[in-house]
Design a protein around this motif. Structure first.
Motif, PDB file in Angstrom:
ATOM      1  N   GLY A 153       0.827  -1.200   0.000  1.00 50.97           N
ATOM      2  CA  GLY A 153       0.000   0.000   0.000  1.00 50.97           C
ATOM      3  C   GLY A 153       0.861   1.249   0.000  1.00 50.97           C
ATOM      4  N   GLY A 154       0.231   2.377  -0.272  1.00 47.68           N
ATOM      5  CA  GLY A 154       0.937   3.653  -0.212  1.00 47.68           C
ATOM      6  C   GLY A 154       1.918   3.878  -1.345  1.00 47.68           C
ATOM      7  N   GLY A 155       1.666   3.283  -2.520  1.00 50.66           N
ATOM      8  CA  GLY A 155       2.547   3.499  -3.668  1.00 50.66           C
ATOM      9  C   GLY A 155       3.932   2.918  -3.488  1.00 50.66           C
ATOM     10  N   ARG A 156       4.021   1.731  -2.880  1.00 52.67           N
ATOM     11  CA  ARG A 156       5.312   1.073  -2.652  1.00 52.67           C
ATOM     12  C   ARG A 156       5.336  -0.307  -3.287  1.00 52.67           C
ATOM     13  NH1 ARG A 156       8.809   2.867   1.173  1.00 52.67           N
ATOM     14  NH2 ARG A 156       8.165   4.648   2.390  1.00 52.67           N
ATOM     15  N   LEU A 157       6.555  -0.717  -3.657  1.00 47.76           N
ATOM     16  CA  LEU A 157       6.819  -2.074  -4.114  1.00 47.76           C
ATOM     17  C   LEU A 157       7.916  -2.662  -3.244  1.00 47.76           C
ATOM     18  CD1 LEU A 157       7.101  -1.694  -8.000  1.00 47.76           C
ATOM     19  CD2 LEU A 157       5.229  -2.717  -6.733  1.00 47.76           C
ATOM     20  N   ALA A 158       7.804  -3.935  -2.913  1.00 44.54           N
ATOM     21  CA  ALA A 158       8.857  -4.630  -2.164  1.00 44.54           C
ATOM     22  C   ALA A 158       9.503  -5.646  -3.101  1.00 44.54           C
ATOM     23  CB  ALA A 158       8.274  -5.326  -0.950  1.00 44.54           C
ATOM     24  N   PHE A 159      10.836  -5.789  -2.973  1.00 41.05           N
ATOM     25  CA  PHE A 159      11.604  -6.686  -3.828  1.00 41.05           C
ATOM     26  C   PHE A 159      12.508  -7.563  -2.971  1.00 41.05           C
ATOM     27  CE2 PHE A 159      10.991  -2.731  -6.102  1.00 41.05           C
ATOM     28  CZ  PHE A 159      10.505  -3.161  -7.322  1.00 41.05           C
ATOM     29  N   LEU A 160      12.747  -8.777  -3.431  1.00 41.11           N
ATOM     30  CA  LEU A 160      13.731  -9.658  -2.816  1.00 41.11           C
ATOM     31  C   LEU A 160      14.454 -10.396  -3.936  1.00 41.11           C
ATOM     32  CD1 LEU A 160      15.049 -10.873  -0.305  1.00 41.11           C
ATOM     33  CD2 LEU A 160      13.277 -12.643  -0.353  1.00 41.11           C
ATOM     34  N   ALA A 161      15.758 -10.208  -3.999  1.00 47.23           N
ATOM     35  CA  ALA A 161      16.578 -10.842  -5.037  1.00 47.23           C
ATOM     36  C   ALA A 161      17.717 -11.593  -4.374  1.00 47.23           C
ATOM     37  CB  ALA A 161      17.125  -9.786  -5.987  1.00 47.23           C
ATOM     38  N   LYS A 162      17.975 -12.801  -4.856  1.00 50.05           N
ATOM     39  CA  LYS A 162      19.085 -13.615  -4.358  1.00 50.05           C
ATOM     40  C   LYS A 162      19.842 -14.182  -5.547  1.00 50.05           C
ATOM     41  CE  LYS A 162      16.587 -15.136  -0.241  1.00 50.05           C
ATOM     42  NZ  LYS A 162      16.097 -16.281   0.519  1.00 50.05           N
ATOM     43  N   THR A 163      21.171 -14.131  -5.459  1.00 48.08           N
ATOM     44  CA  THR A 163      21.989 -14.697  -6.531  1.00 48.08           C
ATOM     45  C   THR A 163      23.386 -14.964  -5.997  1.00 48.08           C
ATOM     46  OG1 THR A 163      22.609 -14.478  -8.860  1.00 48.08           O
ATOM     47  CG2 THR A 163      22.846 -12.501  -7.477  1.00 48.08           C
ATOM     48  N   ASN A 164      24.176 -15.676  -6.762  1.00 47.84           N
ATOM     49  CA  ASN A 164      25.595 -15.867  -6.473  1.00 47.84           C
ATOM     50  C   ASN A 164      26.398 -15.188  -7.565  1.00 47.84           C
ATOM     51  OD1 ASN A 164      25.534 -17.413  -4.087  1.00 47.84           O
ATOM     52  ND2 ASN A 164      25.031 -19.241  -5.263  1.00 47.84           N
ATOM     53  N   VAL A 165      27.472 -14.531  -7.169  1.00 50.15           N
ATOM     54  CA  VAL A 165      28.371 -13.864  -8.104  1.00 50.15           C
ATOM     55  C   VAL A 165      29.728 -14.556  -8.016  1.00 50.15           C
ATOM     56  CG1 VAL A 165      29.538 -11.702  -8.643  1.00 50.15           C
ATOM     57  CG2 VAL A 165      27.154 -11.666  -7.867  1.00 50.15           C
ATOM     58  N   ASP A 166      30.253 -14.950  -9.162  1.00 49.60           N
ATOM     59  CA  ASP A 166      31.578 -15.562  -9.235  1.00 49.60           C
ATOM     60  C   ASP A 166      32.602 -14.426  -9.262  1.00 49.60           C
ATOM     61  OD1 ASP A 166      33.963 -16.809  -9.837  1.00 49.60           O
ATOM     62  OD2 ASP A 166      33.238 -17.747 -11.689  1.00 49.60           O
ATOM     63  N   ARG A 167      33.246 -14.157  -8.135  1.00 48.82           N
ATOM     64  CA  ARG A 167      34.173 -13.017  -8.032  1.00 48.82           C
ATOM     65  C   ARG A 167      35.380 -13.177  -8.953  1.00 48.82           C
ATOM     66  NH1 ARG A 167      38.463 -13.370  -4.210  1.00 48.82           N
ATOM     67  NH2 ARG A 167      38.651 -15.458  -3.363  1.00 48.82           N
ATOM     68  N   LEU A 168      35.784 -14.411  -9.238  1.00 48.19           N
ATOM     69  CA  LEU A 168      36.928 -14.643 -10.124  1.00 48.19           C
ATOM     70  C   LEU A 168      36.651 -14.127 -11.540  1.00 48.19           C
ATOM     71  CD1 LEU A 168      38.103 -18.228  -9.078  1.00 48.19           C
ATOM     72  CD2 LEU A 168      38.804 -16.007  -8.151  1.00 48.19           C
TER      73      LEU A 168
END
Length: 194
Positions: A153-168
């Motif tokens: 409500g109130g003009g908001r969006l909620a997000f949840l993102a999960k990932t792995n990043v290969d630092r090499l």
């Protein structure tokens, strides 16, 4: 040409013009809405494992982001996120400084970690797959992330993102193989419509 055929031709042209006019107005383009990342409700966390040490958990405290969302046509949506590498925080000033050094983030030379999307695809009613380019240490690589999206409500969006990043893949080689190549990244965020 007879008067009757001339009238019929004109009537046909008028009908065609009206039909084209109605069709072009019947499907109005819905513009994507622009959203601003709410820093008070955003958390960019990471975790990395190392042999003989407990899992290192940390976060980035300074960032900006913009999101453009078209709920009817998710493929018209876009995301850009910019994180200040200097803002890394693992709860230890000396370890933070080490992570900022050229051994890992090289924050002096590369002050920003950037993600810019190039496509967004709907996975289901609450999930989109955001594909784009992640730039870290001056190296740009493709990255796809599944993002859970929830309207609040109130003009908001909620997000949840999960990932792995290969630092090499970005040239961050320090400590490998004792320090894992995979960095787990979790972003929870809220955005406010502009």
């Amino acid at each position: 040409m007879t008067t009757q055929s001339n009238v019929s031709l004109r009537a046909g042209l008028v009908r065609a013009a009206l039909t084209v006019g109605l069709l072009t107005q019947a499907q109005p383009a819905v513009a994507a809405a622009n959203w601003r990342i709410d820093p008070a409700r955003t958390h960019i966390a990471f975790a990395v494992d190392a042999v003989g040490y407990p899992r290192t958990r940390g976060q980035f405290r300074q960032f900006t982001g913009r999101i453009s969302v078209d709920f009817e046509h998710p493929d018209r949506s876009s995301v850009s996120f910019h994180v200040r590498s200097q803002s890394v925080d693992v709860g230890s000033a000396s370890f933070d400084d080490y992570l900022r050094s050229d051994a890992f983030l090289n924050s002096t030379r590369f002050p920003s970690i950037d993600f810019v999307s190039n496509s967004v695809a709907k996975v289901d009613d609450h999930t989109v797959r955001v594909t784009g380019e992640l730039t870290l240490l001056g190296v740009t690589r493709p990255l796809s992330v599944d993002v859970a999206v929830q309207r609040e409500g109130g003009g908001r969006l909620a997000f949840l993102a999960k990932t792995n990043v290969d630092r090499l893949a970005f040239g961050m080689n320090s400590g490998f193989p004792l320090v894992s190549r995979d960095v787990e990244l979790v972003i929870s965020s809220a955005a406010v419509e502009l």
